[in-house]
Each structure stands twice: as structure tokens, then as C-alpha cells.
Scaffold this motif. Structure first.
Motif, short mmCIF file in Angstrom:
data_model
loop_
_atom_site.label_atom_id
_atom_site.label_comp_id
_atom_site.label_asym_id
_atom_site.label_seq_id
_atom_site.Cartn_x
_atom_site.Cartn_y
_atom_site.Cartn_z
N ASP A 49 -8.68 2.77 -5.05
CA ASP A 49 -6.81 2.77 -5.03
C ASP A 49 -6.45 3.10 -3.69
N PRO A 76 -4.58 -2.05 -3.00
CA PRO A 76 -4.73 -0.76 -2.62
C PRO A 76 -3.97 -0.27 -1.28
N PHE A 120 -0.80 6.88 -4.10
CA PHE A 120 -1.36 6.50 -5.41
C PHE A 120 -0.30 6.30 -6.63
N TYR A 123 1.35 3.01 -5.36
CA TYR A 123 0.20 1.95 -5.83
C TYR A 123 0.31 1.72 -7.53
N HIS A 124 0.33 2.76 -7.98
CA HIS A 124 0.58 2.67 -9.38
C HIS A 124 1.75 2.00 -10.11
#
Length: 153
Positions: A49, A76, A120, A123-124
Motif C-alpha cells: 500500500d 501505492p 493510506f 490511497y484507499h
């Protein structure tokens, strides 16, 4: 976020890798590599990630590593760490490696943790947006089909 965030940390200084792993192993799913080449191998073998890399390493700089990683999978998030204040490295990191953040060494535990978690989250959200766009396109195609059917009948 039931699963741990998968973080790859690449640094030629083994004590930094060990320190990172010891500090964050309970919080994140930590992968480490001692070189850019090893980092690429780990990246290709695992679903990562967040990539965290030192800038100054023999053989391949952090920016060069991030450029190669982007060719494999641009999704990522990328974070560059360095112990040197090199404005050219910062510019290259932004322009070539498209880094999310640039942090100085030695890193502060809480700042690094928050940076990884923030990366993150971005990213998510990007992944969710892509999935929603695909669903929306499918729904649009289905709607078009139904409208054509109505017009033809």
C-alpha cells in the motif's frame, strides 16, 4: 481497515530498517529491503500500500526506485525519507517519483505513523473512487441499453 496497512521500507542502513520494523510491526504489515533492487523484488512479490524509501542509496536512489515502482503499479502511495536537505532531490521526488510526502531523517515516530496512515487514507479513497467510476459506467451502459430498447419498441 481490518487488515494492516502494508508498508515497504527501503533503506541501505540496516539499523534504520530494524528500528522501523521494531517500532511499527504491531501497527503495520512491514516489509523491508536493503536496496532499490531488493525493494523492487519485494514490491513485485507482495501487495504493498505504501512505499517508504531513503533517497541516498548505492546503485539506485530512492527517486529512481519510485520511478520504477510507478511503472509497475502507480497506485501505492510513495514517501521519500532523507537525511540530507537537497532541493534537487525534493524537486525530483515531486516531479519524477510523484511522492506523497518528503520527510527528513531521523524520523519522528508519531509524525511518520500519522504520515503513513494519512497516505493510506488517500490511497484507499482513490481505490474506492476508481471502483465507483467502474460501477457508474456499468450502470450508465445498462441505462443506455434500456433506453434503446424502449425507443425500439
Amino acid at each position: 481497515m481490518a487488515d494492516k496497512i502494508k508498508v515497504l521500507y527501503v533503506d541501505d542502513e540496516v539499523h534504520n530498517l530494524q528500528s522501523f520494523k521494531a517500532t511499527f510491526r504491531r501497527t503495520f504489515d512491514v516489509f523491508i529491503a536493503e536496496s532499490g533492487a531488493e525493494g523492487l523484488k519485494v514490491f513485485q512479490e507482495n501487495e504493498i500500500d505504501i512505499i517508504l524509501t531513503d533517497q541516498r542509496m548505492p546503485g539506485m536512489t530512492g527517486i529512481e526506485l519510485l520511478v520504477e515502482i510507478r511503472k509497475i503499479n502507480p497506485e501505492p502511495m510513495r514517501i521519500l525519507l532523507t537525511g540530507y536537505s537537497d532541493i534537487n532531490a525534493v524537486i525530483d521526488a515531486i516531479n519524477k517519483g510523484q511522492v506523497y510526502r518528503y520527510l527528513n531523517k531521523p524520523w519522528q515516530e508519531e509524525e511518520l505513523k500519522l504520515t503513513i496512515e494519512s497516505a493510506f487514507e488517500v490511497y484507499h479513497l482513490r481505490r474506492e473512487n476508481k471502483e465507483l467510476i467502474v460501477k457508474l459506467e456499468r450502470a450508465n451502459d445498462q441505462l443506455e441499453f434500456l433506453l434503446r430498447q424502449r425507443l425500439l419498441s
